[in-house]
Design a protein around this motif. Sequence first.
Motif, PDB file in Angstrom:
ATOM      1  N   TRP A 170       0.832  -1.208   0.000  1.00  0.00           N
ATOM      2  CA  TRP A 170       0.000   0.000   0.000  1.00  0.00           C
ATOM      3  C   TRP A 170       0.867   1.258   0.000  1.00  0.00           C
ATOM      4  CZ3 TRP A 170      -5.270   1.040  -0.152  1.00  0.00           C
ATOM      5  CH2 TRP A 170      -5.640   2.364   0.154  1.00  0.00           C
ATOM      6  N   TYR A 171       1.823   1.318   0.928  1.00  0.00           N
ATOM      7  CA  TYR A 171       2.593   2.544   1.087  1.00  0.00           C
ATOM      8  C   TYR A 171       3.696   2.701   0.047  1.00  0.00           C
ATOM      9  CZ  TYR A 171       0.068   4.005   5.181  1.00  0.00           C
ATOM     10  OH  TYR A 171      -0.927   4.446   6.015  1.00  0.00           O
ATOM     11  N   SER A 204       3.461   1.571  -3.121  1.00  0.00           N
ATOM     12  CA  SER A 204       2.715   1.975  -4.309  1.00  0.00           C
ATOM     13  C   SER A 204       2.251   3.422  -4.188  1.00  0.00           C
ATOM     14  CB  SER A 204       1.511   1.048  -4.507  1.00  0.00           C
ATOM     15  OG  SER A 204       0.738   1.454  -5.624  1.00  0.00           O
ATOM     16  N   LEU A 205       1.816   3.785  -2.994  1.00  0.00           N
ATOM     17  CA  LEU A 205       1.390   5.158  -2.746  1.00  0.00           C
ATOM     18  C   LEU A 205       2.554   6.130  -2.926  1.00  0.00           C
ATOM     19  CD1 LEU A 205      -0.703   7.210  -1.653  1.00  0.00           C
ATOM     20  CD2 LEU A 205       0.049   6.580   0.646  1.00  0.00           C
ATOM     21  N   PHE A 206       3.718   5.764  -2.418  1.00  0.00           N
ATOM     22  CA  PHE A 206       4.883   6.643  -2.522  1.00  0.00           C
ATOM     23  C   PHE A 206       5.255   6.913  -3.974  1.00  0.00           C
ATOM     24  CE2 PHE A 206       9.499   7.011  -3.094  1.00  0.00           C
ATOM     25  CZ  PHE A 206       9.680   8.258  -2.524  1.00  0.00           C
ATOM     26  N   VAL A 207       5.351   5.864  -4.790  1.00  0.00           N
ATOM     27  CA  VAL A 207       5.769   6.099  -6.181  1.00  0.00           C
ATOM     28  C   VAL A 207       4.719   6.899  -6.935  1.00  0.00           C
ATOM     29  CG1 VAL A 207       7.277   4.079  -6.268  1.00  0.00           C
ATOM     30  CG2 VAL A 207       4.889   3.844  -6.997  1.00  0.00           C
ATOM     31  N   GLN A 208       3.448   6.751  -6.549  1.00  0.00           N
ATOM     32  CA  GLN A 208       2.422   7.527  -7.246  1.00  0.00           C
ATOM     33  C   GLN A 208       2.517   9.014  -6.906  1.00  0.00           C
ATOM     34  OE1 GLN A 208      -2.319   7.434  -8.366  1.00  0.00           O
ATOM     35  NE2 GLN A 208      -1.317   5.642  -7.557  1.00  0.00           N
ATOM     36  N   THR A 209       2.647   9.324  -5.617  1.00  0.00           N
ATOM     37  CA  THR A 209       2.692  10.737  -5.249  1.00  0.00           C
ATOM     38  C   THR A 209       4.055  11.358  -5.553  1.00  0.00           C
ATOM     39  OG1 THR A 209       2.221  12.346  -3.507  1.00  0.00           O
ATOM     40  CG2 THR A 209       3.307  10.318  -2.813  1.00  0.00           C
ATOM     41  N   PHE A 210       5.140  10.621  -5.325  1.00  0.00           N
ATOM     42  CA  PHE A 210       6.479  11.164  -5.527  1.00  0.00           C
ATOM     43  C   PHE A 210       6.858  11.206  -7.006  1.00  0.00           C
ATOM     44  CE2 PHE A 210      10.970  10.017  -6.263  1.00  0.00           C
ATOM     45  CZ  PHE A 210      11.608  11.136  -5.748  1.00  0.00           C
ATOM     46  N   TYR A 211       6.704  10.070  -7.702  1.00  0.00           N
ATOM     47  CA  TYR A 211       7.231   9.977  -9.065  1.00  0.00           C
ATOM     48  C   TYR A 211       6.196  10.364 -10.119  1.00  0.00           C
ATOM     49  CZ  TYR A 211      10.174   8.235 -12.873  1.00  0.00           C
ATOM     50  OH  TYR A 211      10.955   8.145 -13.997  1.00  0.00           O
ATOM     51  N   LEU A 212       5.022   9.763 -10.054  1.00  0.00           N
ATOM     52  CA  LEU A 212       4.028  10.041 -11.080  1.00  0.00           C
ATOM     53  C   LEU A 212       3.457  11.446 -10.948  1.00  0.00           C
ATOM     54  CD1 LEU A 212       2.064   6.662 -11.195  1.00  0.00           C
ATOM     55  CD2 LEU A 212       3.942   7.414 -12.667  1.00  0.00           C
ATOM     56  N   HIS A 213       3.101  11.829  -9.719  1.00  0.00           N
ATOM     57  CA  HIS A 213       2.429  13.107  -9.525  1.00  0.00           C
ATOM     58  C   HIS A 213       3.412  14.277  -9.450  1.00  0.00           C
ATOM     59  CE1 HIS A 213      -0.724  15.566  -7.024  1.00  0.00           C
ATOM     60  NE2 HIS A 213      -0.394  16.149  -8.167  1.00  0.00           N
ATOM     61  N   ARG A 214       4.274  14.259  -8.431  1.00  0.00           N
ATOM     62  CA  ARG A 214       5.104  15.448  -8.187  1.00  0.00           C
ATOM     63  C   ARG A 214       6.263  15.578  -9.173  1.00  0.00           C
ATOM     64  NH1 ARG A 214       4.336  16.181  -1.624  1.00  0.00           N
ATOM     65  NH2 ARG A 214       2.870  14.436  -1.397  1.00  0.00           N
ATOM     66  N   TYR A 215       6.704  14.435  -9.743  1.00  0.00           N
ATOM     67  CA  TYR A 215       7.803  14.505 -10.710  1.00  0.00           C
ATOM     68  C   TYR A 215       7.307  14.477 -12.147  1.00  0.00           C
ATOM     69  CZ  TYR A 215      12.128  13.488 -13.208  1.00  0.00           C
ATOM     70  OH  TYR A 215      13.185  13.528 -14.078  1.00  0.00           O
ATOM     71  N   THR A 261       8.649   2.288  -9.686  1.00  0.00           N
ATOM     72  CA  THR A 261       7.209   2.488  -9.903  1.00  0.00           C
ATOM     73  C   THR A 261       6.579   1.244 -10.505  1.00  0.00           C
ATOM     74  OG1 THR A 261       7.500   4.873 -10.173  1.00  0.00           O
ATOM     75  CG2 THR A 261       5.488   3.909 -11.092  1.00  0.00           C
ATOM     76  N   TYR A 262       7.256   0.663 -11.495  1.00  0.00           N
ATOM     77  CA  TYR A 262       6.745  -0.573 -12.098  1.00  0.00           C
ATOM     78  C   TYR A 262       6.661  -1.695 -11.068  1.00  0.00           C
ATOM     79  CZ  TYR A 262       6.688  -4.979 -14.586  1.00  0.00           C
ATOM     80  OH  TYR A 262       6.371  -6.258 -14.989  1.00  0.00           O
ATOM     81  N   ILE A 263       7.703  -1.874 -10.271  1.00  0.00           N
ATOM     82  CA  ILE A 263       7.725  -2.956  -9.282  1.00  0.00           C
ATOM     83  C   ILE A 263       6.679  -2.714  -8.193  1.00  0.00           C
ATOM     84  CG2 ILE A 263       9.123  -4.057  -7.485  1.00  0.00           C
ATOM     85  CD1 ILE A 263      11.576  -3.478  -9.295  1.00  0.00           C
ATOM     86  N   ALA A 264       6.604  -1.479  -7.700  1.00  0.00           N
ATOM     87  CA  ALA A 264       5.697  -1.170  -6.594  1.00  0.00           C
ATOM     88  C   ALA A 264       4.237  -1.283  -7.008  1.00  0.00           C
ATOM     89  CB  ALA A 264       5.983   0.231  -6.059  1.00  0.00           C
ATOM     90  N   GLN A 265       3.914  -0.824  -8.210  1.00  0.00           N
ATOM     91  CA  GLN A 265       2.517  -0.901  -8.650  1.00  0.00           C
ATOM     92  C   GLN A 265       2.180  -2.255  -9.247  1.00  0.00           C
ATOM     93  OE1 GLN A 265       1.944   2.674 -11.127  1.00  0.00           O
ATOM     94  NE2 GLN A 265       0.970   3.614  -9.344  1.00  0.00           N
ATOM     95  N   GLY A 266       3.174  -2.944  -9.772  1.00  0.00           N
ATOM     96  CA  GLY A 266       2.972  -4.308 -10.239  1.00  0.00           C
ATOM     97  C   GLY A 266       1.858  -4.448 -11.247  1.00  0.00           C
ATOM     98  N   PHE A 323      -4.175  15.272   8.818  1.00  0.00           N
ATOM     99  CA  PHE A 323      -2.910  14.546   8.741  1.00  0.00           C
ATOM    100  C   PHE A 323      -3.121  13.383   7.778  1.00  0.00           C
ATOM    101  CE2 PHE A 323      -0.073  11.155  10.677  1.00  0.00           C
ATOM    102  CZ  PHE A 323       1.053  11.601  10.007  1.00  0.00           C
ATOM    103  N   ASP A 324      -2.633  13.541   6.585  1.00  0.00           N
ATOM    104  CA  ASP A 324      -2.991  12.617   5.505  1.00  0.00           C
ATOM    105  C   ASP A 324      -2.016  11.440   5.428  1.00  0.00           C
ATOM    106  OD1 ASP A 324      -4.094  11.431   3.322  1.00  0.00           O
ATOM    107  OD2 ASP A 324      -3.344  12.886   1.887  1.00  0.00           O
ATOM    108  N   PHE A 325      -2.040  10.581   6.440  1.00  0.00           N
ATOM    109  CA  PHE A 325      -1.152   9.423   6.427  1.00  0.00           C
ATOM    110  C   PHE A 325      -1.655   8.310   5.513  1.00  0.00           C
ATOM    111  CE2 PHE A 325      -4.241   8.684   9.747  1.00  0.00           C
ATOM    112  CZ  PHE A 325      -4.555   7.344   9.634  1.00  0.00           C
ATOM    113  N   LEU A 326      -2.936   8.344   5.145  1.00  0.00           N
ATOM    114  CA  LEU A 326      -3.501   7.277   4.320  1.00  0.00           C
ATOM    115  C   LEU A 326      -3.118   7.405   2.850  1.00  0.00           C
ATOM    116  CD1 LEU A 326      -7.096   6.897   5.802  1.00  0.00           C
ATOM    117  CD2 LEU A 326      -5.194   5.297   6.027  1.00  0.00           C
ATOM    118  N   THR A 327      -2.974   8.636   2.365  1.00  0.00           N
ATOM    119  CA  THR A 327      -2.660   8.818   0.938  1.00  0.00           C
ATOM    120  C   THR A 327      -1.451   9.714   0.716  1.00  0.00           C
ATOM    121  OG1 THR A 327      -4.236  10.657   0.714  1.00  0.00           O
ATOM    122  CG2 THR A 327      -5.068   8.452   0.249  1.00  0.00           C
ATOM    123  N   GLY A 328      -0.566   9.792   1.684  1.00  0.00           N
ATOM    124  CA  GLY A 328       0.716  10.442   1.491  1.00  0.00           C
ATOM    125  C   GLY A 328       0.667  11.926   1.193  1.00  0.00           C
TER     126      GLY A 328
END
Length: 244
Positions: free
Chosen positions: A11-12, A14-25, A45-50, A192-197
């Motif tokens: 969960w976390y 996959s969430l990290f690569v989405q917010t860090f790499y896909l969204h913010r980068y 990102t590929y490995i985490a999202q699978g 405090f958005d710990f659920l979706t980073g």
Amino acid sequence: MPVLIFFVAHWYLSLFVQTFYLHRYAAHKMFTMNRFWERFFFLLTYIAQGSSFLSPRAYAVLHRMHHAFSDTERDPHSPHFSNNAFTMMWKTKDIYNDVLNRRVEPEARFEGNYPLWTAVENFGDTWMSRVLWGTAYVLFYIAFATQWWMFLLLPFHFLMGPLHGAIVNWSGHKYGYQNFDNHDKSRNSLFFDFLTGGELFQNNHHKLPNRVNFGVKWWEVDPTYPVIWTLDKLRIIRLKKVRA
């Protein structure tokens, strides 16, 4: 216990690569990185999202469209033009696939300045890749699940990337409070958005789309920002200097 650890880790990550790499980068280029680290995080990102791998290019284009057309009929994933979260996800899937497979030509302003790795992107979108990842999840559960209800978690693994997007786009434009009048329906759903980073500070993000810290008030904690700050100090990435 191994199943629950695996679920939380998936969960976390996959969430990290989405917010860090896909969204913010990929979508916003809030920071820069060299080619080695760009490829490293692309592969991560590929490995985490699978099985639910999302193309950085297609993600970036749709997200830029979302900002430009926020909560209008042209928004690819506004909850205000869908009956429920599932129909919103289906609509988004269709638009995503059209962009991914170049069946439509997005406006020029939405294209470019995103990471590309054709081999990984093409393979990640194949049924072979998605089925192999799905099979790996199932085999892990067969080996380590101790209760029947644990198998109910498997659909979350299969659709992890789109699921995170659906939570953010549905909740972040329907529920919560507003710090700014953005002329749309974006809202901050959690203090405090710990659920979706940090992704559920949607009202803040729509007002300040290039601000790397999605929290604005002192009590709004974006848990991804300290990670980004650390990566910048380690010189893995370089934050851009922008005015708040």
